[in-house]
Design a protein around this motif. Structure first.
Motif, short mmCIF file in Angstrom:
data_model
loop_
_atom_site.label_atom_id
_atom_site.label_comp_id
_atom_site.label_asym_id
_atom_site.label_seq_id
_atom_site.Cartn_x
_atom_site.Cartn_y
_atom_site.Cartn_z
N PRO A 98 22.72 73.08 13.47
CA PRO A 98 22.05 71.81 13.78
C PRO A 98 21.49 71.83 15.20
O PRO A 98 22.04 72.49 16.09
N GLY A 99 20.37 71.15 15.37
CA GLY A 99 19.80 71.01 16.71
C GLY A 99 18.98 72.20 17.17
O GLY A 99 18.48 72.20 18.29
N VAL A 100 18.86 73.24 16.36
CA VAL A 100 18.06 74.41 16.75
C VAL A 100 16.81 74.43 15.86
O VAL A 100 16.94 74.33 14.63
N ARG A 101 15.65 74.56 16.48
CA ARG A 101 14.40 74.54 15.69
C ARG A 101 14.44 75.60 14.59
O ARG A 101 14.67 76.79 14.86
N ALA A 102 14.22 75.15 13.37
CA ALA A 102 14.45 76.05 12.23
C ALA A 102 13.18 76.28 11.42
O ALA A 102 12.38 75.36 11.21
N GLY A 103 13.00 77.51 10.98
CA GLY A 103 11.91 77.86 10.07
C GLY A 103 12.50 78.36 8.77
O GLY A 103 13.45 79.14 8.77
N TRP B 171 13.49 71.05 10.56
CA TRP B 171 12.59 72.07 10.00
C TRP B 171 11.22 71.90 10.64
O TRP B 171 10.62 70.84 10.56
N VAL B 172 10.73 72.98 11.24
CA VAL B 172 9.43 72.85 11.90
C VAL B 172 8.38 73.78 11.27
O VAL B 172 7.19 73.63 11.55
N ALA B 173 8.79 74.73 10.44
CA ALA B 173 7.82 75.65 9.85
C ALA B 173 8.41 76.28 8.60
O ALA B 173 9.63 76.25 8.39
N ALA B 174 7.53 76.82 7.77
CA ALA B 174 7.99 77.53 6.57
C ALA B 174 7.04 78.67 6.28
O ALA B 174 5.84 78.58 6.55
N ALA B 175 7.59 79.76 5.73
CA ALA B 175 6.76 80.94 5.46
C ALA B 175 7.19 81.59 4.16
O ALA B 175 8.33 81.45 3.71
N LEU B 176 6.26 82.31 3.58
CA LEU B 176 6.53 83.11 2.38
C LEU B 176 5.90 84.48 2.61
O LEU B 176 4.69 84.55 2.83
N PRO B 177 6.70 85.55 2.61
CA PRO B 177 6.07 86.86 2.82
C PRO B 177 5.25 87.26 1.60
O PRO B 177 5.65 86.97 0.48
N ASP B 178 4.17 87.95 1.81
CA ASP B 178 3.36 88.45 0.69
C ASP B 178 3.95 89.71 0.09
O ASP B 178 3.61 90.09 -1.01
#
Ligand SMILES: Cc1cc2nc3c(=O)[nH]c(=O)nc-3n(C[C@H](O)[C@H](O)[C@H](O)COP(=O)(O)OP(=O)(O)OC[C@H]3O[C@@H](n4cnc5c(N)ncnc54)[C@H](O)[C@@H]3O)c2cc1C
Length: 409
Positions: free
Chosen positions: A248-253, A275-282
């Motif tokens: 908790p409290g740590v910027r998470a992707g 939650w500040v970002a999200a990604a999906l590897p190709d």
């Protein structure tokens, strides 16, 4: 046949199958009536394998509809996936040795014209064994085979056509919409007599005629007396990797992968996580060594798009597609000022070395890689160290609190 790769479609299929998941399923599941008549099995595996719908959700729905004794067979089948995964996690050499043997066999296809021709005849459905040829065409055209047909096809491949099992396992992985390193590798080993020492599965013409309702009768065409494959050296058992939790409290992707495309059930409401970002590897985008088929590729691509769209709706952010799964993800994490990247546990298979390389690469920039597990896996996998007979004893406990089991460990 594999159908739209969305969670909505998976749930609709689950709903439609529910009335049949009790005694009906136990009595009729072994019959392969052909691709146009699949009502006796759920055909849910492509959705479950990618976790568009999850095992605890499926089990909870079935137990909500049937008495435990009536749906015990179906629940047990769902748990076979958990068992194979748990066993594979504890014996990762089953994958590394398989892949090490596969590489030279794939190279041999370029050099050994006779082997290449026998391989092509089999995968193109030109062996002259009508049932095998029909299943080869169904596999490529539909991305699915009935469980019994998978057993017969693998057995004919190994014991009648005398082709290396590793090339057959890769052929399945190229085409199945549910292609799964654990279930596939260990099932092929089981058919060959490697998984349960000396106990192989021989396809018999009479059995095929009975369970295909006479559609096929390969009498005189199969080797029904073949010996099991020669035993290989036992695998060393490895301790299970422990799950970790986002801080908790740590910027998470969020890093989504094809192994779990329903992150909103585990994370959307997790207290204290920003939650500040999200990604999906190709990539890696396939579990096979040779090029994969159109149905499997399309299913996976659509499943990833569906997972990304749901996360966008749940967490209010775009899911970025990242081409380079190590350097590209490090750049992505730094660009968003992340303190942690949270990904589903990378199961044994092609994704694991990628996340194993990503961890230290992120660490070098002070970013933690958190690999989480669902409670279902954390509870089920430790019970899978020995045979399924032993694992079965734990199914009641595992399935007792399914809703809760969907969450992260
Ligand atoms: C040689 C061989 C290769 C296989 N390769 C794969 C694979 O790559 N991926 C894969 O998901 N399954 C694999 N299986 C297992 C099994 O054949 C499929 O999971 C099943 O046929 C899926 O069809 P269904 O959804 O209609 O199953 P149903 O009979 O409706 O069963 C319900 C669910 O239980 C699970 N399940 C059923 N049987 C098994 C099983 N034997 N092992 C693991 N889970 C099971 C699946 O999630 C399935 O959706 C393989 C089996 C063999 C013999």
């Amino acid at each position: 046949m594999a159908g739209p790769a969305s969670r909505a479609e998976g749930l609709a299929r689950l709903d439609a199958f529910l009335p049949h998941a009790g005694r009906d399923y136990a009595a009729r599941r072994n019959h392969d009536h052909g691709p146009q008549a699949r009502g006796n099995v759920s055909m849910l595996s492509p959705w479950i394998r990618h976790r568009l719908v999850t095992e605890p959700e499926v089990v909870a729905a079935v137990l909500g509809r049937h008495a435990p004794s009536a749906c015990a067979k179906f629940v047990q089948e769902v748990c076979w996936r958990t068992y194979w995964k748990g066993w594979f996690e504890q014996h990762p050499e089953a994958w590394s040795r398989y892949r090490a043997a596969l590489g030279p066999l794939v190279d041999r296809l370029d050099r050994d014209a006779a082997l290449a021709e026998r391989y092509r005849q089999a995968v193109e459905g030109r062996t002259g064994i009508a049932c095998f040829d029909a299943w080869a065409a169904e596999l490529a055209g539909h991305g699915y085979l009935h469980n019994h047909a998978r057993m017969w096809t693998a057995s004919i491949w190994i014991f009648t056509l005398r082709l290396p099992w590793q090339l057959g396992a890769d052929w399945f992985l190229r085409h199945l919409a549910d292609a799964d390193p654990a279930s596939n590798t260990l099932s092929w080993r089981w058919v060959g007599g490697l998984q349960t020492r000396g106990k192989h599965y021989l396809a018999r013409a009479a059995n095929i005629a009975e369970y295909t309702d006479g559609r096929f009768d390969p009498r005189g065409e199969l080797d029904e007396a073949a010996a099991p494959l020669p035993a290989d050296a036992p695998f060393e058992r490895q301790p299970l990797r422990l799950p970790s939790r986002p801080r908790p409290g740590v910027r998470a992707g969020l890093l989504m992968t094809v192994d779990d495309l329903h992150p909103e059930s585990a994370f959307a409401d997790m207290p204290g996580i920003e939650w500040v970002a999200a990604a999906l590897p190709d990539a890696p985008d396939t579990v096979a060594a040779l090029p994969e088929g159109d149905v499997a590729r399309a299913f996976r691509a659509a499943a990833m798009a569906d997972g990304a769209a749901r996360w966008t709706a749940a967490a209010g952010m775009q899911v970025e597609r990242i081409a380079d799964p190590v350097a590209g993800l490090v750049d992505w994490a730094r660009a968003h000022g992340l303190g942690q990247v949270v990904a589903p546990h990378a199961c044994v298979g092609p994704l694991r070395p990628v996340l194993d390389a990503l961890g230290p690469a992120l660490d070098a920039h002070g970013i933690a890689l958190v690999q989480w597990q669902r409670r279902w896996d954390a509870a089920g996998w430790p019970c899978a160290a020995r045979g399924f007979f032993n694992f079965r004893e734990h199914i009641g406990k595992l399935t007792a609190d399914c809703e809760d089991m969907n969450l992260s460990a």
